[in-house]
Each structure stands twice: as structure tokens, then as C-alpha cells.
Design an enzyme around this catalytic site. Structure first.
Site, PDB file in Angstrom:
ATOM      1  N   HIS A 112     -62.881 -54.447 -13.246  1.00 50.67           N
ATOM      2  CA  HIS A 112     -63.421 -53.104 -13.473  1.00 50.67           C
ATOM      3  C   HIS A 112     -64.796 -52.906 -12.838  1.00 50.67           C
ATOM      4  CE1 HIS A 112     -65.472 -54.978 -17.056  1.00 50.67           C
ATOM      5  NE2 HIS A 112     -66.407 -54.106 -16.732  1.00 50.67           N
TER       6      HIS A 112
ATOM      7  N   ASP B  44     -58.451 -58.703 -15.697  1.00 51.45           N
ATOM      8  CA  ASP B  44     -59.775 -58.145 -15.387  1.00 51.45           C
ATOM      9  C   ASP B  44     -60.629 -59.127 -14.592  1.00 51.45           C
ATOM     10  OD1 ASP B  44     -61.612 -56.132 -15.268  1.00 51.45           O
ATOM     11  OD2 ASP B  44     -62.457 -56.463 -17.264  1.00 51.45           O
TER      12      ASP B  44
ATOM     13  N   GLY C 266     -73.754 -53.862 -17.491  1.00 49.28           N
ATOM     14  CA  GLY C 266     -74.351 -54.574 -16.354  1.00 49.28           C
ATOM     15  C   GLY C 266     -74.107 -56.069 -16.440  1.00 49.28           C
ATOM     16  N   ASN C 267     -73.827 -56.570 -17.649  1.00 51.79           N
ATOM     17  CA  ASN C 267     -73.495 -57.987 -17.826  1.00 51.79           C
ATOM     18  C   ASN C 267     -72.068 -58.300 -17.394  1.00 51.79           C
ATOM     19  OD1 ASN C 267     -75.770 -58.280 -20.364  1.00 51.79           O
ATOM     20  ND2 ASN C 267     -75.398 -60.072 -19.075  1.00 51.79           N
ATOM     21  N   SER C 268     -71.211 -57.277 -17.298  1.00 54.17           N
ATOM     22  CA  SER C 268     -69.807 -57.494 -16.943  1.00 54.17           C
ATOM     23  C   SER C 268     -69.690 -58.288 -15.650  1.00 54.17           C
ATOM     24  CB  SER C 268     -69.082 -56.160 -16.790  1.00 54.17           C
ATOM     25  OG  SER C 268     -68.950 -55.508 -18.018  1.00 54.17           O
TER      26      SER C 268
ATOM     27  N   LEU D 214     -42.834 -67.685 -21.200  1.00 57.15           N
ATOM     28  CA  LEU D 214     -41.959 -68.513 -22.033  1.00 57.15           C
ATOM     29  C   LEU D 214     -40.610 -67.840 -22.220  1.00 57.15           C
ATOM     30  CD1 LEU D 214     -42.403 -71.229 -23.582  1.00 57.15           C
ATOM     31  CD2 LEU D 214     -42.848 -69.854 -25.610  1.00 57.15           C
ATOM     32  N   GLY D 215     -40.646 -66.513 -22.443  1.00 62.84           N
ATOM     33  CA  GLY D 215     -39.403 -65.772 -22.612  1.00 62.84           C
ATOM     34  C   GLY D 215     -39.072 -65.473 -24.056  1.00 62.84           C
TER      35      GLY D 215
END
Length: 463
Positions: free
Chosen positions: A122, A152, A222-224, A279-280
Site C-alpha cells: 500500500h 501487503d 509513515g512507519n508503514s 492445505l485444502g
């Protein structure tokens, strides 16, 4: 001399009398009742010495981790161009308006000395230009190598003149609740900001079917994309989100575990996209009405509600009602524990599954497979490629099987039928179906050609 001795003796006696009188008349008695039985006391006392490692914040040294991290965390500037009406005249009379440059900022972590940088999807989404600024204020234009919206995570590349300081990935599976961590990033455009906290929880699900590390280290806009490191300076997470009604930090923040980020980066580098091994099985939320009504809301583990057809779970003979307790060496208490660990795996990988069936514990090996289904745009149908069993049963070679429908289409009886064509365009497989469905209009007329179990073709028209 005798006089001094007499005075001393009198003083001692006077003190003793005073103390005795106070105890007798003023001090309230404090009685301890002792049970004569051989049973243990009600409250146990621990005499285990406190670990020097966790004796308190004054015993923890953050300086080494901070020094290693600040120079490996970068400032990412996302510049995108948008156009549209800039005033009421433009809006009403459609004169076009002007192009506007919008700027967003975030952080990134250098993971190789030649300039590979991991950040959040993002942070770089819709960018027309990306600029990366190092801690020494030198700036570079960055290229997006690849990105994955589901986790992300994005991978960037810059071309520095010399080798850069970088961070090594740590093992996020080994992080422990209560362990000290540092968050390093660029909140509010303030470069190289370091905050400290502890790991508050693991395998947090924020409604995105993912597994996050939760920490109380202060993280703000801003830390993202910045680094979450342990006291050794190892990268254990990529800071991603905060839980806040105001948009600023109020006590909790979340990071993508480093094992997930590393796997995504490896896939992007090797394959150009992310390969997910499943895994299903499907499960139910513990707090759902269904779980409460069926008495499975207090299960310690992952309840298997359904085993998907042609999946690794089906081949390993997992059954509805099984309770998954462990995958490899990872304890599984809830679904995010399971999904978070499997996100680090690829199709073809084998995992050892410990499960409980009818009160007995058993262990089986499951080979993970690629995601079998795809969600079709516009109508929201979930389909999968037809299996050999389906081809034989329906006497077909092409088409896709409908395995899920949105609630608004639940009355059409589509589940289990074969989708052969959309608007008279034949469908070969699920990827072909996805492409054809992306071309239809939300507001036009759409026709589907299906095949039921009796071999009858049906035509359904949606307006």
C-alpha cells in the site's frame, strides 16, 4: 562507675517495661492458623530467581539493534498523478480540470547490499514515480520488482554506487510474546525514528485472513514498510498497520511476520509472482453462530469443517470433524496460526499435521497444492478447473466447476454445475473464465451456459 552502671540497668528495665505495655495494650494480635493435614498450601510461592535478561527495561540494551537498523531503513516517497475537476465550473461543465501530483510517504528496509528494498504494497500502490531516501539523505529513483496485495508486501530496487547497510531476516516463528522489539521508520516524515515495545500477541487476524505480529511499539503514519527488529537487530517483521479510530497510534500496531515477507520476496525474485501452497480445508470462526450452535466454539485447535476436492488434505485423508493441533513444529490454536504458517510455504511443500480425531491423536503428512479456485469478477462466482473425475462424469474436456456463489445468487442452484460459456464464449479453464468475466459489463445483459449432473445444458440470463 557504679552510678553509671546503675543508670544503664534502670534504662534497660524501663525500655523493656514500655515495650511490653505497648504490646499488651495497643498492638493488635496477628494470628496464623496452621492446618495439621499433609495437603499442600492453598497458595504456592515461587522462589525462581528473576532472569537478568528480563529484569527490567534498564537491563535491556537497545543501542546495538538501533545502530544496525537506522541506516538500513529508508524513506519512500510515492508520487502519483491524478486528474479531475479542480473547481465547481470544471465539475459541472466538464472542462477537464488539471492534473495533480499526489505524494504519499512510507518506509522501507534494505535487505541486500546491492539495493533491494522490502516495503508495503500500500506504500507504493498506484505510483507513477518512487523516490527512496537513505539515512545519509542521498536519494534514488526506485523500480518496483514485484508486489503482492494479499500479504501487503512489495519489493523495490535502487542502484547505489556502493554497497549499502542491510538487515538480515530473523525467524519470526521464534519470536515470543513479551519479547522486546524496536520499530524503526519515518513517521510524519521524521526520518530514522526508533520506538521500543514488546510483542503483545502473535497470529492476529485483522479480517484479511492473514497472521500479524502485534506490538505496543509506537507506530504512526509513515512507519508503514519500516522494520520491526529484535534486540539482536534481526528483522522479525514489516510494520504495516495500526489499530486506531483517529489514524494515529493509540497503543497497538501490527507487522507482517518476517517469514512471510521473506517468502513473498523469494517468490517475486524467482517466479515474478507469489505462489501460495494451501492445505485444502475450510474452518469456521469460533465465535460464529454456527460454531456456537454445534458446540465447536471452545475448541483448542482448528476444526475441519470441509475438505476440498482434489486437495492435499483430501489425499492425506483428512476428514470433517478433525481438529488440527500442530503443523510441523508450530502449535495451532486458531485459524490464523495455521494460515500464517502456510503462507510461508509453496505448492509441493510437505507439512506434518498433528490432529485429533474421535479423541485420539494422529499424525499425517500433507503435500500442499496451488490454490484450486478463482473468484470471477462482476458476478462473484467461485470456480475451479474440472477434475478427471468431473470430465468423466459430465463427459466434457473443458469448462469450470462452480463451487461457490454470492448470497444474491444462492437461489439459482449453480453450485456443482459446470460453467461452459459466458455470452456464448467457450470457457477452457479457470484463468480463461477470469479473463472472459473481466470483459463483461456490470450493467449489461450476461448469459451463462451451464451443464447439470443429468447432462442437460441450461442457459441463464442476468440483466
Amino acid at each position: 562507675m557504679k552510678r553509671i552502671g546503675s543508670l544503664l540497668l534502670v534504662s534497660v528495665f524501663a525500655g523493656a517495661i514500655t515495650l511490653g505495655a505497648y504490646t499488651l495494650f495497643f498492638e493488635k494480635p496477628n494470628y496464623t492458623f496452621v492446618n495439621g493435614s499433609d495437603q499442600a498450601t492453598t497458595f504456592d510461592t515461587s522462589y525462581t530467581p528473576t532472569s537478568a535478561k528480563g529484569a527490567g527495561i534498564n537491563e535491556v540494551d537497545f543501542t546495538i539493534a538501533a545502530e544496525k537498523t537506522v541506516n538500513a531503513v529508508v524513506h519512500v516517497k510515492n508520487m502519483s498523478v491524478s486528474s479531475g475537476p479542480t473547481n465547481l465550473f470544471d465539475f459541472f461543465y466538464g472542462s477537464g480540470g488539471n492534473e495533480r501530483t499526489e505524494i504519499g510517504t512510507g518506509s522501507g528496509v534494505i535487505i541486500t547490499p546491492d539495493g533491494h528494498i522490502v516495503t508495503n504494497h500500500h506504500v507504493i500502490a498506484n505510483a507513477s514515480k518512487l523516490q527512496v531516501t537513505l539515512n545519509n539523505n542521498k536519494s534514488y529513483e526506485a523500480e518496483v520488482i514485484g508486489s503482492d496485495a494479499n500479504t501487503d508486501i512489495a519489493l523495490l530496487k535502487i542502484d547505489p554506487e556502493r554497497a549499502l547497510p542491510y538487515l538480515a531476516f530473523g525467524d519470526s516463528d521464534n519470536t515470543k510474546i513479551g519479547e522486546w522489539v524496536l520499530a524503526v521508520g519515518n513517521p510524519f516524515n521524521l526520518t530514522s525514528t526508533v520506538t521500543a515495545g514488546i510483542v503483545s500477541a502473535k497470529a492476529r487476524n485483522l479480517g484479511r485472513n492473514q497472521s500479524f505480529i502485534q506490538t505496543d511499539a509506537a507506530v504512526n503514519p509513515g512507519n508503514s514498510g519500516g522494520a520491526l527488529v529484535n534486540t539482536n537487530g534481526d528483522l522479525v517483521g514489516i510494520n504495516t498497520a495500526i489499530s486506531s479510530r483517529t489514524g494515529s497510534y493509540v497503543g497497538y500496531s501490527f507487522a507482517v511476520p518476517s517469514n512471510i515477507a521473506r517468502k513473498v520476496v523469494d517468490d517475486i525474485t524467482e517466479f515474478g509472482s507469489v505462489r501460495k501452497g494451501i492445505l485444502g480445508i475450510s474452518s469456521v470462526s469460533n465465535d460464529s453462530p454456527y460454531a456456537i450452535e454445534n458446540g465447536i466454539n471452545d475448541i483448542d485447535g482448528v476444526y475441519v469443517e470441509k475438505v476440498e476436492e482434489d486437495s492435499g488434505a483430501e489425499e492425506a485423508k483428512l476428514q470433517k470433524g478433525d481438529i488440527i493441533k500442530r503443523v510441523d513444529n508450530i502449535r495451532v490454536r486458531k485459524f490464523p496460526d495455521l494460515s500464517g504458517y502456510l503462507t510461508t510455504k509453496r505448492p509441493g511443500d510437505k507439512v506434518k499435521v498433528t490432529l485429533e480425531r474421535d479423541g485420539e491423536e494422529m499424525v499425517t503428512t500433507v503435500t500442499l497444492k496451488e490454490v484450486q479456485t478463482v473468484l470471477l469478477p462482476v458476478l462473484g462466482l467461485t470456480v475451479k478447473d474440472v477434475s478427471k473425475k468431473d470430465q468423466k462424469k459430465f463427459k466434457i474436456k473443458e469448462g469450470v466447476k462452480i463451487v461457490g456463489v454470492p448470497e444474491r445468487l444462492s437461489g439459482y442452484g449453480l453450485i456443482g454445475k459446470i460453467l461452459l460459456a459466458v455470452d456464448d464464449e467457450a470457457i477452457e479453464d479457470k484463468e480463461d473464465a477470469k479473463e472472459l468475466f473481466s470483459q463483461i459489463s456490470k450493467y449489461g445483459r450476461t448469459s451463462l451456459t451451464t451443464l447439470n449432473e443429468d447432462g442437460e445444458r441450461e442457459r441463464i440470463i442476468f440483466q
